[in-house]
Design a protein around this motif. Structure first.
Motif, PDB file in Angstrom:
ATOM      1  N   LEU A 132       0.891  -1.195   0.070  1.00  0.00           N
ATOM      2  CA  LEU A 132       0.250  -0.162   0.038  1.00  0.00           C
ATOM      3  C   LEU A 132       1.120   1.009  -0.489  1.00  0.00           C
ATOM      4  CD1 LEU A 132      -2.910  -1.457   2.488  1.00  0.00           C
ATOM      5  CD2 LEU A 132      -2.735  -1.853   0.088  1.00  0.00           C
ATOM      6  N   GLU A 133       0.469   1.907  -0.564  1.00  0.00           N
ATOM      7  CA  GLU A 133       1.299   3.742  -0.900  1.00  0.00           C
ATOM      8  C   GLU A 133       2.087   4.021   0.203  1.00  0.00           C
ATOM      9  OE1 GLU A 133       0.254   6.954  -0.198  1.00  0.00           O
ATOM     10  OE2 GLU A 133      -2.015   6.483   0.050  1.00  0.00           O
ATOM     11  N   TYR A 134       1.730   4.103   1.122  1.00  0.00           N
ATOM     12  CA  TYR A 134       1.438   4.786   2.730  1.00  0.00           C
ATOM     13  C   TYR A 134       2.453   3.953   3.279  1.00  0.00           C
ATOM     14  CZ  TYR A 134      -2.601   2.522   3.964  1.00  0.00           C
ATOM     15  OH  TYR A 134      -3.311   1.742   4.205  1.00  0.00           O
ATOM     16  N   ASN A 135       2.898   2.219   3.217  1.00  0.00           N
ATOM     17  CA  ASN A 135       4.016   1.776   3.528  1.00  0.00           C
ATOM     18  C   ASN A 135       5.415   1.564   2.912  1.00  0.00           C
ATOM     19  OD1 ASN A 135       4.678  -0.347   5.676  1.00  0.00           O
ATOM     20  ND2 ASN A 135       2.680  -2.397   4.552  1.00  0.00           N
ATOM     21  N   PRO A 136       6.393   2.656   3.260  1.00  0.00           N
ATOM     22  CA  PRO A 136       7.183   2.214   2.568  1.00  0.00           C
ATOM     23  C   PRO A 136       8.776   1.565   3.353  1.00  0.00           C
ATOM     24  CG  PRO A 136       6.897   4.639   4.162  1.00  0.00           C
ATOM     25  CD  PRO A 136       6.117   3.719   3.568  1.00  0.00           C
ATOM     26  N   ALA A 137       8.509   1.103   4.076  1.00  0.00           N
ATOM     27  CA  ALA A 137       9.401   0.161   4.743  1.00  0.00           C
ATOM     28  C   ALA A 137       8.780  -0.629   4.083  1.00  0.00           C
ATOM     29  CB  ALA A 137       9.128  -0.045   6.554  1.00  0.00           C
ATOM     30  N   SER A 138       7.938  -1.827   4.330  1.00  0.00           N
ATOM     31  CA  SER A 138       7.484  -2.604   3.735  1.00  0.00           C
ATOM     32  C   SER A 138       7.897  -2.707   2.020  1.00  0.00           C
ATOM     33  CB  SER A 138       5.819  -3.214   3.641  1.00  0.00           C
ATOM     34  OG  SER A 138       5.817  -4.286   2.695  1.00  0.00           O
ATOM     35  N   LYS A 139       8.107  -1.689   1.852  1.00  0.00           N
ATOM     36  CA  LYS A 139       8.690  -1.107  -0.096  1.00  0.00           C
ATOM     37  C   LYS A 139      10.398  -2.037  -0.013  1.00  0.00           C
ATOM     38  CE  LYS A 139       7.747   1.339  -4.070  1.00  0.00           C
ATOM     39  NZ  LYS A 139       9.066   2.165  -4.398  1.00  0.00           N
ATOM     40  N   ARG A 140      10.752  -1.013   0.993  1.00  0.00           N
ATOM     41  CA  ARG A 140      12.150  -1.466   1.348  1.00  0.00           C
ATOM     42  C   ARG A 140      13.106  -2.878   1.245  1.00  0.00           C
ATOM     43  NH1 ARG A 140      16.742  -0.439   0.293  1.00  0.00           N
ATOM     44  NH2 ARG A 140      18.121  -0.066   1.606  1.00  0.00           N
ATOM     45  N   VAL A 141      11.480  -3.453   2.398  1.00  0.00           N
ATOM     46  CA  VAL A 141      12.053  -4.559   2.443  1.00  0.00           C
ATOM     47  C   VAL A 141      12.142  -5.538   1.369  1.00  0.00           C
ATOM     48  CG1 VAL A 141      10.763  -7.478   3.556  1.00  0.00           C
ATOM     49  CG2 VAL A 141      11.090  -4.895   5.187  1.00  0.00           C
ATOM     50  N   LEU A 142      11.474  -5.089   0.600  1.00  0.00           N
ATOM     51  CA  LEU A 142      11.056  -5.965  -0.477  1.00  0.00           C
ATOM     52  C   LEU A 142      12.307  -6.434  -1.572  1.00  0.00           C
ATOM     53  CD1 LEU A 142       7.278  -6.279  -1.634  1.00  0.00           C
ATOM     54  CD2 LEU A 142       8.869  -8.142  -0.915  1.00  0.00           C
ATOM     55  N   GLU A 143      13.053  -4.380  -1.380  1.00  0.00           N
ATOM     56  CA  GLU A 143      13.336  -4.091  -2.615  1.00  0.00           C
ATOM     57  C   GLU A 143      15.030  -4.811  -1.875  1.00  0.00           C
ATOM     58  OE1 GLU A 143      12.393   0.606  -3.310  1.00  0.00           O
ATOM     59  OE2 GLU A 143      13.735   0.315  -1.833  1.00  0.00           O
ATOM     60  N   LYS A 144      15.371  -5.158  -0.647  1.00  0.00           N
ATOM     61  CA  LYS A 144      16.704  -5.785   0.566  1.00  0.00           C
ATOM     62  C   LYS A 144      16.435  -7.088  -0.887  1.00  0.00           C
ATOM     63  CE  LYS A 144      16.301  -4.254   4.548  1.00  0.00           C
ATOM     64  NZ  LYS A 144      17.123  -3.451   5.606  1.00  0.00           N
TER      65      LYS A 144
END
Ligand SMILES: CC(C)(COP(=O)(O)OP(=O)(O)OC[C@H]1O[C@@H](n2cnc3c(N)ncnc32)[C@H](O)[C@@H]1OP(=O)(O)O)[C@@H](O)C(=O)NCCC(=O)NCCS
Length: 173
Positions: A132-144
């Motif tokens: 969801l667009e307000y969840n940058p921590a999760s996006k970062r977890v995936l990028e790593k």
């Protein structure tokens, strides 16, 4: 038999029926539920029991279409990771962690472990995740874990009467 992973920080193991109380306690948190498209809030013990009976049954299958791993920390069920595969070549990954354990690198390690396993041992050609667009921590977890953004989806879900956009992330074999 579902694979079990053990690290210094946590164990990833199949869910058990007696995880219900911890599941309810940790998922019944608006800060967790707010980021999940399918988990309702409030989250009751009955919901936890119903979900666990389905999952425990499914874990007995040789090759289930959905695999659910419990994240156990200090002997307590404290989160979950799932791989959901409607088509044999790809799976959707989803995950959550009890708020007490956020920001300690736990989910970065767990998502990397399970996505490496999904590609190299389960042989999926594509892993997908929606953040969801307000969840940058999760996006970062995936990028790593070697995911990258492939789309930004407008009005992806309607949650509590509000339309929410999402990032579609993928990792390709
Ligand atoms: C999102 C969630 C899974 C993160 O788990 P976690 O164990 O706290 O994550 P980690 O500590 O491994 O890593 C978080 C990363 O995000 C970064 N981060 C945290 N807040 C951030 C923010 N506001 N903006 C950008 N990055 C952020 C951290 O710095 C860290 O990256 P780094 O290691 O490069 O410094 C956890 O907060 C959670 O379960 N939330 C509720 C459910 C949920 O969101 N599930 C995912 C649905 S897609």
């Amino acid at each position: 038999m579902q694979k079990i992973f053990q690290t210094n920080k946590f164990i990833l193991r199949p869910f058990k029926l007696n995880d219900a109380e911890n599941l309810q306690k940790y998922l019944n948190n608006p800060n967790v539920a707010h980021n999940l498209s399918r988990v309702p809030y409030p989250y009751t013990l009955e919901m936890a029991n119903d979900w666990l009976s389905k999952v425990v049954e499914r874990n007995k299958m040789e090759n289930p279409s959905t695999r659910n791993f419990c994240i156990e920390i200090n002997d307590i069920a404290s989160g979950g990771i799932s791989l959901e595969s409607e088509m044999p070549h790809k799976a959707i990954i989803g995950y959550w962690l009890a708020e007490d354990y956020w920001k300690k690198g736990i989910m970065s390690e767990a998502v990397k472990l399970i996505s490496d396993y999904a590609i190299s041992e389960l042989n999926f050609d594509r892993l997908e995740a929606h953040v969801l667009e307000y969840n940058p921590a999760s996006k970062r977890v995936l990028e790593k874990a070697a995911f990258s953004q492939e789309a930004f989806i407008k009005n992806y879900i309607k949650k509590d009467g509000k339309l929410i956009d999402s990032f579609q992330m993928s990792r390709i074999k």
